[in-house]
Each structure stands twice: as C-alpha cells, then as structure tokens.
Design a protein around this motif. Sequence first.
Motif, PDB file in Angstrom:
ATOM      1  N   SER A  22       0.957  -1.190   0.012  1.00  0.00           N
ATOM      2  CA  SER A  22       0.138   0.196  -0.073  1.00  0.00           C
ATOM      3  C   SER A  22       0.932   1.363   0.086  1.00  0.00           C
ATOM      4  O   SER A  22       2.022   1.201   0.379  1.00  0.00           O
ATOM      5  CB  SER A  22      -0.805   0.019   1.117  1.00  0.00           C
ATOM      6  N   SER A  23       0.469   2.539  -0.655  1.00  0.00           N
ATOM      7  CA  SER A  23       0.679   3.875  -0.548  1.00  0.00           C
ATOM      8  C   SER A  23       2.339   3.805  -1.181  1.00  0.00           C
ATOM      9  O   SER A  23       3.052   4.647  -0.648  1.00  0.00           O
ATOM     10  CB  SER A  23       0.879   4.014   0.802  1.00  0.00           C
ATOM     11  N   GLU A  24       2.786   2.788  -1.947  1.00  0.00           N
ATOM     12  CA  GLU A  24       4.054   2.714  -2.494  1.00  0.00           C
ATOM     13  C   GLU A  24       4.673   4.093  -3.068  1.00  0.00           C
ATOM     14  O   GLU A  24       5.732   4.223  -2.916  1.00  0.00           O
ATOM     15  CB  GLU A  24       3.932   1.694  -3.545  1.00  0.00           C
ATOM     16  N   VAL A  25       3.828   4.976  -3.706  1.00  0.00           N
ATOM     17  CA  VAL A  25       4.206   6.128  -4.182  1.00  0.00           C
ATOM     18  C   VAL A  25       4.962   6.956  -3.139  1.00  0.00           C
ATOM     19  O   VAL A  25       5.414   7.902  -3.660  1.00  0.00           O
ATOM     20  CB  VAL A  25       3.233   6.815  -5.147  1.00  0.00           C
ATOM     21  N   TYR A  26       4.355   6.890  -2.016  1.00  0.00           N
ATOM     22  CA  TYR A  26       5.137   7.546  -0.888  1.00  0.00           C
ATOM     23  C   TYR A  26       5.979   6.744   0.031  1.00  0.00           C
ATOM     24  O   TYR A  26       6.180   6.981   1.120  1.00  0.00           O
ATOM     25  CB  TYR A  26       3.843   8.253   0.133  1.00  0.00           C
ATOM     26  N   GLY A  27       6.545   5.544  -0.524  1.00  0.00           N
ATOM     27  CA  GLY A  27       7.568   5.036   0.172  1.00  0.00           C
ATOM     28  C   GLY A  27       6.729   3.728   1.040  1.00  0.00           C
ATOM     29  O   GLY A  27       7.379   3.040   1.691  1.00  0.00           O
ATOM     30  N   LEU A  29       3.539   1.844   3.426  1.00  0.00           N
ATOM     31  CA  LEU A  29       3.116   2.064   4.800  1.00  0.00           C
ATOM     32  C   LEU A  29       3.362   0.611   5.409  1.00  0.00           C
ATOM     33  O   LEU A  29       2.837  -0.144   5.142  1.00  0.00           O
ATOM     34  CB  LEU A  29       1.705   2.595   4.766  1.00  0.00           C
TER      35      LEU A  29
END
Length: 491
Positions: A22-27, A29
């Motif tokens: 999840s949330s890969e585009v922000y590194g 979670l």
Amino acid sequence: MPAPNIDTIVSLAKRRGFVFPSSEVYGGLGSAWDYGPLGVELCNNVKQSWWRWLVYERDDIEGIDSSIILNRLVWKYSGHEATFHDPLVDCRECKSRMRADKLEGYFPEGAESGSPSFDANARLRRGLVKCAQCGSTNLTDERYFNMMFRTTLGAAADEDDPAALAYLRPETAQGIFINFLNVQTTMRRKIPFGIAQVGKSFRNEITPGNFILRTREFEQMEMEYFVKPDAEHLKLVDEWVALYLEWFKGLGIDAENLTLHEVPENELAHYSKRTVDIMYRYFPERPEEERQWEELMGIAYRTDFDLRSHSSKPTDAEGNRVNPDSTEDLSYFDDLAKQRFYPHVIEPAAGVNRTVLAVLMDAYSEKTNDKGETRVILKLSPQLAPIKAAILPLAKNKPEIVGMAKAIKRSLQPVLRAVYDDTGGIGKLYARQDEIGTPFCVTVDHQSLEDEAVTVRDRDTWEQERIKVSDLAEHLQKRLKPYPNPAAELM
Ligand code: ATP
C-alpha cells in the motif's frame, strides 16, 4: 507441492495483480496492503463461499452488517477498554520493539507450562526470552499496550475530549452481540441459532508482518452461535472445529497443512472458557515443525459473558447493577421450558486475509513444459478462482476470430466470470492464466469459423478438448460445478 514460503506468494501476488504494497508512491506504509483486480475477486469469492455455506445452506444462521464505529460503551462493557492489550518489550541491544508473548521462551514449557504462577517479567529478567530480531535476551520488562485504534467523533471535538472518544472495532463480534435481540425477535428465531457477520476490523498490532498474515486493518468472518446455558459447550467447540476443517478442505487446502492448537488456560482471552485454534503451515521453510504454524482462525466458547455484560439487569453481590449504562436486557425467554436466561455462545472467528494467504500458498505449484521451462500453476479451487474462463483468439489480426471470441465472452458472462485476452501469443496467454489460477482457457481459431467449435484447455492437466460453442456454457458449468461442497449440516 504448496508454496515453499510466503515470499514466493508475495512476489506472485504483486506480479500478477493480487496484492500490492500500500501507498507505494510515498514509500509504502508498514504492513499495509492493497488488493488488486484479482485479489479483490479472490477475497470476494472466499467471503461468498463462507456466507453461502453458513447463511444460505444452513437454516439456523442469519447475517448482519453492523457499524465499524460503535458507542464507546460497547468496548467498555465488552472488556476491551480494560483488557484488549498485548504485552510489549524492547530489546536493549538492537532496539526493536516486539510483542512479548510471541517470543521464544516467553511461555514456560513442559511441566511448568500450566503453572498458575506464570510471571513474564521474572522470565524476562532471568534471560529466558529471546529477541526475535537479534536473539539477545537483554530485554526490558513487559508493559501493556491497548490495541484499539482511537478516533474522535464530530467536527468540533477536541482531540482528547473523552466524550468524543470512539474506537475502530477490533472484532466484528460485538456488533452481533448488541443486535442479538433485534435479530432474534425480528426473525422469530429460537435457540440454538447463529448470527454471522463479515467485515473490517482494526488492531494496532505491535509487530505486524508476514505479508497479509498480520496487518493493522484486516477482515474477519465471525459467527456467534447462541445455545442454552446447559448445552454441551465444550463438545460444540469440537463440532465447529470439525465443520471448519471440512470448509477449509473444500476451499482446496490440504489437510496436511492444517493442525489444531488447544489454547492453554493462561493464554485464553478474557471472555473465553475454551479456545481451539485451527493453524495453517504458513512457514514450511522452518526446520522445526512446531514453528511452521500460525493461527488461521479460532473457535471459542465465550460463555454468556458478552450478552450478560451488555444487559441492564445483572447485579453484583451488593445488588448494584453491573452495567448501569445499558437500557436493554439481552436475555432470552424459552417458551417451552418457561425459563429466561442469557444464551451461551460458541464463536468461530476466521480471518479473510489469512484464509486468502493459506489458499494461495496451498494452490501454488510448478510444472515443467516440453521445452524444459518451469511454469507456475495456481491450482485454485474453481469456486475461488478470480476468473473461471479466459477466451483467447488465436489470431488477433483476424476480425472474424476476434469478433467470435468477444461474442463468446459476452455470452458466458451471465453464467460465469469470463475475460477476453489478446495481449500476447497463445503460449504466453496460457502461462498467464495458469499463474492466476484460471481453470479453463477457451481458444478460438480459424477452424472455429467453420465448425462453430472451440478448444477448451484444462489448467491442471493442460489437456485440450474440442467443444461446440452451443454447448460451451453448459460444459464449463458442469466442470466447474463439483465445487467441493463442505457438509453444511453435520450437526
Ligand atoms: P493472533 O493471536 O494471531 O493475534 P487472535 O487470536 O488475537 O490472533 P482472534 O481475536 O481470534 O485473533 O481473531 C480471529 C481471526 O481474525 C484470527 O484467527 C485471524 O484469522 C484474524 N486476525 C486477527 N488479527 C489479525 C491481524 N492482525 N491481521 C490479519 N488477520 C487477523
């Protein structure tokens, strides 16, 4: 041959669109996962199988869907505010923070295991408990951490206004208990009967991990089965264990990879008199057999604890109401025996995500083709396969073939989940469908234009059969049909 380890499934799941970090585009979670196009279908199929099995095939179970955020008092009287916590320790060497009761050496073994004088901090100070990261025994004392996620209700609420405090539910069960009388009276149910619910639960786990095995947000399939106070509760636990073992086997899980764990008394949840966990072999790569297992689900005898706790009438030794906040009495009147009582409860509580992981691991297999190439085949039970049939045109530059293939896809869709795919050569397309567990590939070729027939290829045997288009829907349905059908009414 099941998957050799969870990592094999993590990479297949990402590569083929089952589960993404999840949330890969922000590194990312930590330990949060998103279900992709195939993953959401697989989850839905698991949930539908469960719902059909309990709510439709049996005649003694109703379904509900309660709120995720309930009145805070629900969690006060259920005991979760006071006791839904896990012991937490820090490693002084590597600075990791861990859940203590999952560490090697935390619980005494052998003769000492049932000891009522169990003292975790004494064991930690004696150096008997090992850090899961670095193996050191230099750990702090344990302290308790409540796992319920907190939130505040209302736009104007102050962050720490106790009147606005609410929790995300850590189990779906309480939504069932507080609706017991609503369901029983509106559906005119007599005991024994059950109420089932499937939905999200949230726990601020200290050490989430192992892919979708332990996450902070997950989905549960819980059922509360209400019985008389003098029923044979401990035997009923065994009966539900037997039923669930059959259900898991019906989902395609090999009995070899399932085992039972009788939860020792000193590890029981605050509401439970007996719990049996069904464990799955999530870690086949670990050399010691006893470390290969992790809980897939639990079956607990919850007594009348919850219905009584939420009721207005029970009093303590001094005659004071135990629950002065409740406005209802959740007792049941038995017409025949002319008796009023709080029903007792057997609870099978299963996780959707852990079931999905077990199903994926068990379905994983590899096969070598004539060219010596190794192919992954996901031998999912047909009832769980995200796609039942893939319709593949042999020549995508031939409008007649493409038109016929698309028409076949459309004609099958009302009876089963079918897709049309022309994004590669036939070998590639077959390999892709094998890897995502599609039981049948249907190929439309030049000959099809003449003889109105197609080739049906079997995922597991790679055998091919020529079938008339007019018979195709019935043919596929018949071959998909013998869904392993778990016995619904053994009891
Ligand atoms: P564990 O001991 O592994 O923390 P538990 O005994 O606390 O689990 P239950 O309260 O019995 O779990 O919940 C019923 C089921 O819900 C579990 O058997 C599991 O399938 C699922 N479940 C519980 N916690 C999680 C989680 N953090 N992530 C995914 N599934 C979970």
